[in-house]
Design an enzyme around this catalytic site. Structure first.
Site, mmCIF file in Angstrom:
data_model
loop_
_atom_site.group_PDB
_atom_site.id
_atom_site.type_symbol
_atom_site.label_atom_id
_atom_site.label_comp_id
_atom_site.label_asym_id
_atom_site.label_seq_id
_atom_site.Cartn_x
_atom_site.Cartn_y
_atom_site.Cartn_z
ATOM 1 N N ARG A 266 14.746 11.171 103.973
ATOM 2 C CA ARG A 266 14.241 11.020 105.335
ATOM 3 C C ARG A 266 12.920 10.258 105.245
ATOM 4 O O ARG A 266 12.124 10.476 104.325
ATOM 5 C CB ARG A 266 13.999 12.377 106.003
ATOM 6 C CG ARG A 266 15.265 13.060 106.516
ATOM 7 C CD ARG A 266 15.871 12.351 107.733
ATOM 8 N NE ARG A 266 17.054 13.021 108.240
ATOM 9 C CZ ARG A 266 18.317 12.734 107.920
ATOM 10 N NH1 ARG A 266 18.577 11.750 107.066
ATOM 11 N NH2 ARG A 266 19.318 13.396 108.455
ATOM 12 N N GLU A 295 12.375 5.299 113.334
ATOM 13 C CA GLU A 295 13.609 4.507 113.291
ATOM 14 C C GLU A 295 14.036 4.140 114.698
ATOM 15 O O GLU A 295 13.923 4.985 115.595
ATOM 16 C CB GLU A 295 14.713 5.300 112.578
ATOM 17 C CG GLU A 295 14.356 5.566 111.123
ATOM 18 C CD GLU A 295 15.448 6.319 110.351
ATOM 19 O OE1 GLU A 295 16.525 6.581 110.939
ATOM 20 O OE2 GLU A 295 15.223 6.638 109.183
ATOM 21 N N HIS A 317 19.234 2.854 107.675
ATOM 22 C CA HIS A 317 19.752 4.238 107.629
ATOM 23 C C HIS A 317 21.286 4.186 107.516
ATOM 24 O O HIS A 317 22.012 4.579 108.437
ATOM 25 C CB HIS A 317 19.320 5.042 108.862
ATOM 26 C CG HIS A 317 19.365 6.519 108.617
ATOM 27 N ND1 HIS A 317 18.441 7.398 109.091
ATOM 28 C CD2 HIS A 317 20.249 7.277 107.901
ATOM 29 C CE1 HIS A 317 18.735 8.628 108.713
ATOM 30 N NE2 HIS A 317 19.843 8.569 107.974
HETATM 31 P P1 NAD Z 1 20.551 19.792 99.834
HETATM 32 O O1 NAD Z 1 19.955 20.811 100.742
HETATM 33 O O2 NAD Z 1 21.840 20.092 99.143
HETATM 34 O O3 NAD Z 1 19.497 19.370 98.716
HETATM 35 C C1 NAD Z 1 18.131 19.190 98.962
HETATM 36 C C2 NAD Z 1 17.369 19.704 97.748
HETATM 37 O O4 NAD Z 1 15.991 19.391 97.912
HETATM 38 C C3 NAD Z 1 17.471 21.221 97.575
HETATM 39 O O5 NAD Z 1 17.957 21.539 96.282
HETATM 40 C C4 NAD Z 1 16.051 21.695 97.744
HETATM 41 O O6 NAD Z 1 15.718 22.809 96.921
HETATM 42 C C5 NAD Z 1 15.268 20.464 97.329
HETATM 43 N N1 NAD Z 1 13.876 20.479 97.762
HETATM 44 C C6 NAD Z 1 13.348 21.128 98.821
HETATM 45 N N2 NAD Z 1 12.020 20.915 98.859
HETATM 46 C C7 NAD Z 1 11.726 20.127 97.793
HETATM 47 C C8 NAD Z 1 10.517 19.574 97.296
HETATM 48 N N3 NAD Z 1 9.333 19.789 97.904
HETATM 49 N N4 NAD Z 1 10.574 18.805 96.191
HETATM 50 C C9 NAD Z 1 11.757 18.569 95.575
HETATM 51 N N5 NAD Z 1 12.929 19.094 95.988
HETATM 52 C C10 NAD Z 1 12.901 19.852 97.103
HETATM 53 O O7 NAD Z 1 20.705 18.497 100.735
HETATM 54 P P2 NAD Z 1 21.612 17.215 100.443
HETATM 55 O O8 NAD Z 1 22.966 17.402 101.020
HETATM 56 O O9 NAD Z 1 21.479 16.832 99.008
HETATM 57 O O10 NAD Z 1 20.847 16.158 101.347
HETATM 58 C C11 NAD Z 1 19.480 15.844 101.115
HETATM 59 C C12 NAD Z 1 18.900 15.070 102.272
HETATM 60 O O11 NAD Z 1 19.375 13.734 102.234
HETATM 61 C C13 NAD Z 1 19.339 15.570 103.661
HETATM 62 O O12 NAD Z 1 18.545 16.654 104.100
HETATM 63 C C14 NAD Z 1 19.142 14.359 104.525
HETATM 64 O O13 NAD Z 1 17.843 14.384 105.066
HETATM 65 C C15 NAD Z 1 19.261 13.187 103.537
HETATM 66 N N6 NAD Z 1 20.456 12.344 103.790
HETATM 67 C C16 NAD Z 1 20.299 11.059 104.161
HETATM 68 C C17 NAD Z 1 21.399 10.253 104.382
HETATM 69 C C18 NAD Z 1 21.255 8.811 104.786
HETATM 70 O O14 NAD Z 1 22.124 8.302 105.498
HETATM 71 N N7 NAD Z 1 20.227 8.114 104.347
HETATM 72 C C19 NAD Z 1 22.679 10.768 104.215
HETATM 73 C C20 NAD Z 1 22.820 12.096 103.811
HETATM 74 C C21 NAD Z 1 21.698 12.881 103.601
#
Ligand code: NAD
Length: 367
Positions: A266, A295, A317
């Protein structure tokens, strides 16, 4: 049970919506490709709809839940990230909301890998050279060279679903992998990847021995050639591990001057003003971004500075934007299918009406 539910979708999410129409739902879809204004969203919720289909462009907060008090039964979000939905407000009004985790994991991870490669091997300036007819000669090192990804060290920040999928892609490119996650550490997965690396080396499939381990954030920043960010957006006060501006002047300055940053998580996880300076003043060598603090990316964003154009890839995005991933009506394959199924589960009382058992409901804690 009557399936005469009323649903408003803030966006056309494709053929998966026919699943609702066929079930007799009264479905209204906002026809404009841009998000509806908040006033219209509130008007629709006040009209006593049962369900709301949202995207990350819609701000879902107390105002929305108040407008739907007593009638709004579910918010179904077409995304895994849900930082646009105020969880505390949803909980206060006891409205379950769903997301579309898992089905976009591989698509997002491969996209992160691809834009890392685009940046590292300088594909964008190289194609410009060709298209603009400036490719005057073949030369061993002019006009520029890229950096190989193979054999380098990558830091994966956030080892949740997408971070782990990115690790699989990177292991296939013989990379050394540093992992950082203060909240969730999957040591079994990491052990499996190390065993795969060792086997590939022992069988002569990869020449150099490679390794994977969890490290501190500081070590990840200092040691990595590439850093790929896979965290949710968590603002201060929302959890003990906030990610807002995790990459800022202090942390960007800790990276190697040759390192490249990839962000598909994000936008607000990276302080864009600091990043633009980092690129301009060569604290780091490059960045590939799919997400932004605001965005669409504003016309006056410092990231658009032509002086850093060759080192800064800017994507709209787009990481989950594969045809099947975005649109498949199959809840095991597509975000649209999963979004619709999440809505149906709540409205039709699947799983014996137990919200806690519904796989796509996020805020189970309140039920
Ligand atoms: P997830 O919840 O499975 O994984 C996120 C991980 O980040 C978790 O393991 C959590 O413990 C960790 N985390 C939390 N705080 C942290 C910190 N301060 N430092 C390091 N790690 C930390 O989520 P996911 O399914 O892997 O998705 C991750 C993110 O990717 C989503 O929340 C979304 O914002 C983003 N995303 C973006 C797109 C895009 O189109 N660009 C697509 C899908 C997801």
């Amino acid at each position: 049970m009557s399936k005469n539910f009323r649903v408003f979708a803030t966006c056309d999410i494709g053929p998966a919506l026919d699943v609702l129409r066929k079930r007799g739902y009264q479905l209204e879809v906002y026809p404009d490709p841009k998000a509806p204004p908040k006033s219209l969203l509130l008007e629709k919720v006040r009209s006593r709809i049962d369900g709301l289909i949202t995207t990350l462009r819609d701000q879902i907060d107390a105002e929305v839940f108040e407008a739907g008090k007593g009638t709004l039964k579910v918010v179904a979000q077409l995304a895994v990230g849900f930082d646009n939905i105020n969880r505390a407000d949803a909980n206060r009004y006891k409205v379950p909301f769903t997301n579309t985790a898992d089905v976009l994991t591989e698509a997002t991870a491969e996209f992160a890998f691809f834009i890392m490669g685009d940046l590292a091997r300088r594909l964008w300036p190289a194609e410009h050279l060709t298209r603009e007819n400036k490719w005057g000669f073949w030369h061993p090192y002019l006009p520029f060279l890229g950096d190989e990804v193979t054999g380098k060290t990558i830091a994966i920040i956030g080892t949740g679903r997408i971070g782990l999928a990115m690790i699989k892609k990177c292991a296939g490119f013989d990379m050394n992998i540093l992992c950082y996650d203060p909240a969730y550490q999957n040591h079994e997965f990491i052990k499996g990847i190390q065993e795969t690396m060792d086997l590939r080396h022992a069988r002569g499939i990869q020449r150099e021995k490679t390794g994977i381990k969890y490290v501190s954030f500081e070590e990840a920043l200092r040691e990595a050639d590439f850093i790929s960010v896979h965290v949710p957006l968590i603002r201060a006060g929302e959890s003990s591990t906030p990610t807002f501006h995790l990459f800022n002047e202090r942390t960007l300055r800790m990276m190697k001057p040759t390192a490249l940053l990839v962000n598909t998580s994000r936008g607000p996880v990276v302080d864009e003003a600091a990043l633009a300076r980092a690129l301009k003043e060569n604290w780091i060598a490059g960045a590939a971004l799919d997400v932004y603090e605001k965005e669409p990316l504003p016309a006056d964003s410092p990231l658009r500075d032509p002086a850093i154009e060759d080192r800064c890839r800017l994507l709209p995005h787009f990481a989950s934007a594969g045809k099947i991933t975005r649109l498949s009506s199959d809840p095991d394959k597509g975000m649209a299918g999963r979004c619709v199924q999440g809505l149906i589960d709540v409205l039709e009382g699947n799983y014996g009406g137990d919200v806690k058992k519904m796989p796509y409901v996020v805020n189970k804690e309140v039920f």
